[in-house]
Write an enzyme that holds these catalytic residues in place. Structure first.
Site, PDB file in Angstrom:
ATOM      1  N   GLU A 182      -4.729   7.792  -2.714  1.00 51.37           N
ATOM      2  CA  GLU A 182      -5.220   6.466  -2.305  1.00 51.37           C
ATOM      3  C   GLU A 182      -5.513   5.586  -3.514  1.00 51.37           C
ATOM      4  O   GLU A 182      -5.419   4.360  -3.427  1.00 51.37           O
ATOM      5  CB  GLU A 182      -6.468   6.593  -1.427  1.00 51.37           C
ATOM      6  CG  GLU A 182      -6.199   7.105  -0.025  1.00 51.37           C
ATOM      7  CD  GLU A 182      -5.161   6.296   0.739  1.00 51.37           C
ATOM      8  OE1 GLU A 182      -5.177   5.053   0.640  1.00 51.37           O
ATOM      9  OE2 GLU A 182      -4.328   6.900   1.423  1.00 51.37           O
TER      10      GLU A 182
ATOM     11  N   HIS B 142       1.723   4.472  -2.746  1.00 54.67           N
ATOM     12  CA  HIS B 142       1.852   5.928  -2.536  1.00 54.67           C
ATOM     13  C   HIS B 142       3.240   6.388  -2.992  1.00 54.67           C
ATOM     14  O   HIS B 142       3.401   7.438  -3.598  1.00 54.67           O
ATOM     15  CB  HIS B 142       1.722   6.268  -1.050  1.00 54.67           C
ATOM     16  CG  HIS B 142       0.315   6.248  -0.522  1.00 54.67           C
ATOM     17  ND1 HIS B 142      -0.684   7.018  -1.047  1.00 54.67           N
ATOM     18  CD2 HIS B 142      -0.246   5.572   0.522  1.00 54.67           C
ATOM     19  CE1 HIS B 142      -1.816   6.814  -0.350  1.00 54.67           C
ATOM     20  NE2 HIS B 142      -1.571   5.938   0.596  1.00 54.67           N
TER      21      HIS B 142
ATOM     22  N   HIS C 261       0.836  -1.209   0.000  1.00 53.14           N
ATOM     23  CA  HIS C 261       0.000   0.000   0.000  1.00 53.14           C
ATOM     24  C   HIS C 261       0.872   1.261   0.000  1.00 53.14           C
ATOM     25  O   HIS C 261       0.726   2.136  -0.864  1.00 53.14           O
ATOM     26  CB  HIS C 261      -0.915  -0.017   1.230  1.00 53.14           C
ATOM     27  CG  HIS C 261      -1.798   1.184   1.362  1.00 53.14           C
ATOM     28  ND1 HIS C 261      -3.115   1.192   0.974  1.00 53.14           N
ATOM     29  CD2 HIS C 261      -1.543   2.437   1.821  1.00 53.14           C
ATOM     30  CE1 HIS C 261      -3.633   2.389   1.188  1.00 53.14           C
ATOM     31  NE2 HIS C 261      -2.704   3.173   1.714  1.00 53.14           N
ATOM     32  N   GLU C 262       1.785   1.324   0.970  1.00 50.78           N
ATOM     33  CA  GLU C 262       2.611   2.535   1.076  1.00 50.78           C
ATOM     34  C   GLU C 262       3.545   2.667  -0.124  1.00 50.78           C
ATOM     35  O   GLU C 262       3.807   3.773  -0.583  1.00 50.78           O
ATOM     36  CB  GLU C 262       3.398   2.549   2.393  1.00 50.78           C
ATOM     37  CG  GLU C 262       2.538   2.504   3.664  1.00 50.78           C
ATOM     38  CD  GLU C 262       1.458   3.595   3.757  1.00 50.78           C
ATOM     39  OE1 GLU C 262       1.655   4.677   3.171  1.00 50.78           O
ATOM     40  OE2 GLU C 262       0.411   3.343   4.408  1.00 50.78           O
TER      41      GLU C 262
HETATM   42 ZN    ZN Z   1      -2.915   5.211   2.014  1.00 49.28          ZN
END
Ligand code: ZN
Length: 504
Positions: A298, A272, A268-269
């Site tokens: 997101e 980003h 997830h990160e």
């Molecule tokens: Zn996030």
């Protein structure tokens, strides 16, 4: 066309502001990852001073005069040019920032730093009542902010505009009602078949060192550069920050008895992180050297975490690599068992651990609570009870304590209001982007099993990252996909995928 000297002067001002903000972000990163506990008070002062200077510089009368004088220059240039976009975005931010009195900025910054310390104490005590006075102070400040920024319909509009420029509380409400209608019955149908997926394979002992190594490998596989342009560290709450496209930092948190937490936090990160690293280097000193909004950010993290990271193809690629880090735990366990385990849908307490189906119910709960507080229908004294009641209503479970309930998110230490909506906007817009990428790249998913993620990353580079902060989220989505925000593709994806797994 020659560059207007006023534009050069404005760009110099903005570069100073951007650099001050980046140093503040670095101090914040350190606070979350490295700083000893006792450093909190001094760090609060550091951040308050940096934010104050950046705010004063950005709101100086000269910036206002330059922006006013540059209206003709801006109009003479293409809308999407660096120069016109810089003036447009700076003006939008300036008009908001001049409304905020410097002492309010300082009080807010201090309250956030103090709030973070108190939140940690409350978490240790597993008691919301410890955090409540800090949250009340923060909420009071957020009300001051909404009053000075102004709004037409709802105070949350003013706060929403900070994370999703142009978006209204009314639109978020409409999005949640559409999702509520489909997701609540879908969840109930799946919960009734909970036993159809066994996730024991990911709930064994997984030592920290192996988890960090596996997380690094997964983050690098999707194209996040950890070699020379990024870092991975530990924090209480996983997050991403960057100080330039050449220095993007991600964090994770480890649960040694649940493999999914850190592994998918890393993916997830790193999602980003690919956005931060993908913003064009020429925008580094510019106010445009950033993402479009929380929701667009997101869309990138959730794309990699869920749509790619929890796909069958990605699991085919990842699983043999994981087995090298955890041979004893995974020996003899078929890939299919792992794929189903990482896609298990179940009622859960913690948002960041929630599956793709229940996740937006977690967000909806926060949105409904925040809105009730702003509407005067909920007193912060009753927030923990109200939280637990919503969990019973939507997910059929009651958190055992406040740590697994109302104290789980760091967000409310940074003010109160509206930022959670970005996660749902991310889930929804990420499907729109992904469907368009699939149309543009024939056979896109065929390469996933072999670790071929570059074509998708490059599509995102071109259609999302390359814009920096030039466009509003709506403008970006329309240019990338030809359509406004639409929950349809997300709901179709969720129904199709989980019918395959749960047969419902
Ligand atoms: Zn996030």
């Amino acid at each position: 066309m020659a560059v207007d000297p006023s534009y050069s002067r404005l760009a110099e001002f903005l570069a100073e502001v951007v650099n001050l903000r980046r140093v503040a972000a670095l101090a914040y990163w350190d606070q979350q990852t490295m700083m000893p506990k006792a450093g909190a008070e001094a760090r609060g002062n550091h951040l308050a001073v940096l934010n104050k200077i950046a705010h004063e510089k950005f709101t100086s009368p000269e910036v206002g005069r330059l922006l006013e004088g540059l209206r003709g220059y801006e109009a003479s240039l293409p809308y999407e040019s660096d120069e016109a976009s810089t003036v447009r975005v700076a003006r939008r931010e300036y008009e908001k920032a001049v409304k905020l009195p410097p002492d309010l900025v300082v009080r807010l910054s201090r309250a956030e730093s103090e709030g973070f310390g108190v939140w940690l104490q409350a978490r240790e005590a597993k008691d919301y009542r410890v955090f409540r006075p800090a949250l009340e102070r923060l909420y009071g400040l957020m009300r001051e902010v909404t009053d000075v920024l102004g709004y037409e319909e709802h105070p949350l509009d003013a706060l929403l505009d900070q994370s999703e420029p142009g978006m209204k509380a009314r639109e978020v409400e409409a999005l949640f009602s559409e999702l509520r209608e489909s997701l609540v019955p879908l969840c109930q149908a799946i919960f009734a078949r909970c036993g159809a997926v066994d996730d024991a394979v990911v709930r064994q002992e997984f030592p920290e060192a192996g988890q960090m190594a596996a997380g690094r490998e997964a983050a690098e596989a999707i194209g996040f550069d950890l070699t020379t342009r990024g870092r991975l560290d530990l924090s209480v709450h996983p997050f991403t920050t960057s100080f330039s496209p050449n220095d993007a930092r991600i964090t994770t948190k480890i649960d040694e008895r649940y493999l999914v937490t850190s592994l998918y936090a890393c993916i997830h990160e790193a999602g980003h992180g690919t956005y931060e690293q993908g913003v064009p280097a020429r925008l580094e000193q510019s106010i445009l050297g950033d993402g479009a909004s929380g929701g667009v950010h997101e869309s990138q993290s959730l794309l990699w975490e869920n749509v790619v990271g929890r796909s069958h193809g990605f699991c085919e690629f990842l699983y043999p690599r994981l087995a090298r880090h955890f041979p004893a735990q995974l020996a003899g366990v078929p890939l299919e068992t792992f794929y189903r385990a990482v896609n298990k849908v179940q009622p859960s307490f913690i948002r960041v651990d929630a599956d793709e189906v229940t996740y937006n119910l977690h967000v909806m709960i926060r949105w409904e609570l925040e809105k009730a507080v702003f509407d005067g229908k909920l007193d912060l004294r009753d927030l923990a009870e109200a939280w637990n009641a919503k969990f019973r209503d939507y997910l059929g479970i009651t958190p055992p304590d406040d740590l697994e309930g109302v104290l789980q998110d760091i967000h409310w230490t940074g003010g109160f209001g509206a930022s959670f909506a970005s996660y749902t906007i991310g889930h929804v817009s990420c499907q729109q982007l992904y469907q368009k990428a699939k149309q543009d790249i024939p056979g896109l998913e065929d390469g996933f099993g072999m670790g071929e993620f570059r074509p998708l990353l490059q599509w995102m580079n071109r259609n999302v990252h390359a814009w920096g902060a030039k466009l509003t989220p709506q403008e970006l989505l329309e240019r990338a996909t030809g359509r406004p925000l639409d929950a349809g593709p997300y709901l179709a994806y969720i129904r199709g995928k989980f019918k395959g797994i749960y047969g419902k």
